[in-house]
Design an enzyme around this catalytic site. Structure first.
Site, PDB file in Angstrom:
ATOM      1  N   ARG A   1       0.670  -1.293   0.082  1.00 20.40           N
ATOM      2  CA  ARG A   1      -0.011   0.064  -0.034  1.00 20.40           C
ATOM      3  C   ARG A   1       0.858   1.276   0.232  1.00 20.40           C
ATOM      4  O   ARG A   1       0.868   2.248  -0.647  1.00 20.40           O
ATOM      5  CB  ARG A   1      -0.841   0.115   1.099  1.00 20.40           C
ATOM      6  CG  ARG A   1      -2.126   0.964   1.300  1.00 20.40           C
ATOM      7  CD  ARG A   1      -3.213   0.887   0.304  1.00 20.40           C
ATOM      8  NE  ARG A   1      -3.000   1.531  -0.994  1.00 20.40           N
ATOM      9  CZ  ARG A   1      -3.081   1.136  -2.297  1.00 20.40           C
ATOM     10  NH1 ARG A   1      -3.345   0.182  -2.277  1.00 20.40           N
ATOM     11  NH2 ARG A   1      -2.633   2.006  -3.128  1.00 20.40           N
TER      12      ARG A   1
ATOM     13  N   LYS B   1       0.681  25.444  -1.734  1.00 23.42           N
ATOM     14  CA  LYS B   1      -0.820  24.763  -1.309  1.00 23.42           C
ATOM     15  C   LYS B   1      -0.616  23.254  -1.486  1.00 23.42           C
ATOM     16  O   LYS B   1      -0.429  22.683  -2.570  1.00 23.42           O
ATOM     17  CB  LYS B   1      -1.958  25.220  -2.411  1.00 23.42           C
ATOM     18  CG  LYS B   1      -2.121  26.893  -2.138  1.00 23.42           C
ATOM     19  CD  LYS B   1      -3.380  27.314  -3.112  1.00 23.42           C
ATOM     20  CE  LYS B   1      -3.641  28.646  -2.697  1.00 23.42           C
ATOM     21  NZ  LYS B   1      -4.665  29.152  -3.431  1.00 23.42           N
TER      22      LYS B   1
ATOM     23  N   LYS C   1       2.156  39.965   0.509  1.00 24.19           N
ATOM     24  CA  LYS C   1       0.635  39.592   0.213  1.00 24.19           C
ATOM     25  C   LYS C   1      -0.444  40.536   0.607  1.00 24.19           C
ATOM     26  O   LYS C   1       0.130  41.654   1.116  1.00 24.19           O
ATOM     27  CB  LYS C   1       0.408  38.066   0.719  1.00 24.19           C
ATOM     28  CG  LYS C   1       1.306  36.979  -0.042  1.00 24.19           C
ATOM     29  CD  LYS C   1       1.099  35.476   0.784  1.00 24.19           C
ATOM     30  CE  LYS C   1      -0.223  35.144   0.727  1.00 24.19           C
ATOM     31  NZ  LYS C   1      -0.251  34.344  -0.457  1.00 24.19           N
TER      32      LYS C   1
ATOM     33  N   GLU D   1       2.183  40.657  -4.598  1.00 25.28           N
ATOM     34  CA  GLU D   1       0.688  40.392  -5.195  1.00 25.28           C
ATOM     35  C   GLU D   1       0.085  41.561  -5.176  1.00 25.28           C
ATOM     36  O   GLU D   1      -0.362  42.385  -4.271  1.00 25.28           O
ATOM     37  CB  GLU D   1       0.022  39.546  -3.977  1.00 25.28           C
ATOM     38  CG  GLU D   1       0.617  38.073  -3.935  1.00 25.28           C
ATOM     39  CD  GLU D   1      -0.299  37.145  -3.060  1.00 25.28           C
ATOM     40  OE1 GLU D   1       0.226  36.242  -3.017  1.00 25.28           O
ATOM     41  OE2 GLU D   1      -1.236  37.850  -2.644  1.00 25.28           O
TER      42      GLU D   1
ATOM     43  N   ASP E   1      -2.388  39.182  -9.328  1.00 24.12           N
ATOM     44  CA  ASP E   1      -3.222  38.490  -8.550  1.00 24.12           C
ATOM     45  C   ASP E   1      -4.842  38.432  -9.118  1.00 24.12           C
ATOM     46  O   ASP E   1      -5.462  39.276  -8.640  1.00 24.12           O
ATOM     47  CB  ASP E   1      -2.848  38.498  -6.931  1.00 24.12           C
ATOM     48  CG  ASP E   1      -3.342  37.654  -6.097  1.00 24.12           C
ATOM     49  OD1 ASP E   1      -3.685  36.244  -6.475  1.00 24.12           O
ATOM     50  OD2 ASP E   1      -3.595  37.730  -5.191  1.00 24.12           O
TER      51      ASP E   1
HETATM   52  O1  PRP Z   1      -4.011  28.780  -8.168  1.00 25.83           O
HETATM   53  P1  PRP Z   1      -4.581  28.874  -6.989  1.00 25.83           P
HETATM   54  O2  PRP Z   1      -4.912  27.638  -5.984  1.00 25.83           O
HETATM   55  O3  PRP Z   1      -5.571  30.203  -7.069  1.00 25.83           O
HETATM   56  O4  PRP Z   1      -3.407  29.498  -6.195  1.00 25.83           O
HETATM   57  C1  PRP Z   1      -2.668  30.898  -6.366  1.00 25.83           C
HETATM   58  C2  PRP Z   1      -3.341  31.953  -5.290  1.00 25.83           C
HETATM   59  O5  PRP Z   1      -2.733  31.630  -4.049  1.00 25.83           O
HETATM   60  C3  PRP Z   1      -2.270  32.661  -3.605  1.00 25.83           C
HETATM   61  O6  PRP Z   1      -3.044  33.530  -2.909  1.00 25.83           O
HETATM   62  P2  PRP Z   1      -3.389  33.031  -1.328  1.00 25.83           P
HETATM   63  O7  PRP Z   1      -2.441  32.379  -0.515  1.00 25.83           O
HETATM   64  O8  PRP Z   1      -3.854  34.333  -0.666  1.00 25.83           O
HETATM   65  O9  PRP Z   1      -4.630  32.120  -1.528  1.00 25.83           O
HETATM   66  P3  PRP Z   1      -6.267  32.307  -2.007  1.00 25.83           P
HETATM   67  O10 PRP Z   1      -6.064  33.655  -2.935  1.00 25.83           O
HETATM   68  O11 PRP Z   1      -6.421  31.405  -2.876  1.00 25.83           O
HETATM   69  O12 PRP Z   1      -6.910  32.746  -0.846  1.00 25.83           O
HETATM   70  C4  PRP Z   1      -1.731  33.403  -4.737  1.00 25.83           C
HETATM   71  O13 PRP Z   1      -1.651  34.808  -4.505  1.00 25.83           O
HETATM   72  C5  PRP Z   1      -2.729  33.031  -5.782  1.00 25.83           C
HETATM   73  O14 PRP Z   1      -3.842  34.145  -5.837  1.00 25.83           O
END
Ligand code: PRP
Length: 296
Positions: A99, A134, A166, A196, A217
């Protein structure tokens, strides 16, 4: 950057411990004199293989003398039926590692497969695709390795890699200008600054503050087109925010430098991979029937 056994060993042990914290109550009773068996690890789906060293290390952690033959390597494309690895090991080893070894391969190959798909969509452009942070906590190194195997690049590994300003940093500092001023005075001189920007006004302010990388962004196509005109080569540009397989092509064709995509690692469909023991040695069967007699 490659991964090596030293880097991955704690993760391999974590995976095996989940499986084997207090013995194998099924396989452990069936193997008797535990003959050496041969097994194939093979693909049941089409995709990009990733995680061969992880599977190898999982097997060797349980049976260091196991003989492992690689038939493909990380980054290879496989079809249903392709054998990835041929393993000679004790029957008891297969029961324990199956597994865990397969899950490393399946999950990592899932990321590599998706990444390759994204890369192929925009290979007519010069845009660099990167991951984000992420994913699963504790597994970032694994996920980022799989992204590289798939043919894309890594964004920062963690908070120590660059100054990434950010939305919440800007709120705390009061403005982009103020945040960059404070951070220029304190950050290492070797760091690049990225901000951003959700609007064209923010892009303008970040440019005036002299940052090296501007992130568009969550902007729409038209805003990014205007943003690129504004930047005009004075900084690197990165598009990000909810970009997926249906939206990536026109964004890449705008001519941004980088596109970062959380989807590479936060929503992954595993590649179907299986393990099949071949050439079952008769002694294993004898052991099972002996056990049956004992329990009668
Ligand atoms: O392709 P994605 O999954 O959208 O990831 C990219 C996004 O994540 C980050 O922002 P943040 O960490 O603030 O996350 P969020 O904007 O999704 O809340 C970054 O500034 C992008 O906006």
């Amino acid at each position: 950057m490659k991964v090596n056994r030293f880097m991955i060993r704690p993760l391999i042990e974590m995976g095996l411990r989940e499986e084997l914290s207090s013995g194998d109550t099924t396989g452990g009773f069936l193997v008797g004199d535990d003959p050496i068996q041969t097994a194939n690890i093979y693909a049941k789906g089409k995709g990009i293989v990733c995680g061969m060293l992880f599977a190898d290390e999982t097997i060797r952690t349980i049976e260091p003398e196991a003989r492992i033959e690689y038939l493909v390597e990380d980054g290879d494309e496989v079809e249903p039926g392709t054998v990835l690895m041929r393993v000679q090991a004790r029957a008891s080893t297969f029961f324990v590692i199956e597994r865990s070894a397969l899950d490393w391969l399946q999950q990592m190959s899932g990321i590599a497969t998706k990444t390759r798909r994204y890369r192929d969509l925009i290979k007519h452009t010069k845009v660099r695709i990167t991951d984000t942070r992420k994913g699963w906590p504790g597994l970032r190194m694994v996920q980022k390795y799989a992204v590289r195997v798939g043919g894309a690049h890594n964004h920062i590994f963690n908070l120590a890699n660059c100054v990434l300003v950010k939305d919440n940093h800007i709120k705390i500092a009061g403005s982009i200008t103020e945040a960059v001023k404070i951070l220029r005075a304190s950050a290492q001189h070797t760091f690049k600054f990225e901000v951003e920007c959700e609007t064209l006004e923010m892009v303008d302010e970040a440019l005036k503050a002299g940052v090296e990388i501007i992130m568009f962004d969550n902007m729409d196509l038209e805003e990014m087109r205007e943003g690129l005109k504004l930047v005009n080569g004075r900084a690197m540009t990165e598009a990000s925010g909810g970009i997926n397989e249906t939206t990536i092509v026109p964004i890449a064709e705008l001519g941004v430098d980088v596109i970062s995509i959380g989807d590479l690692t936060h929503t992954v469909k595993a590649l179907d991979i299986s393990l099949d023991v071949k050439d079952i040695k008769p002694s294993a069967h004898r052991t099972i029937s002996r056990l049956k007699q004992l329990s009668n």
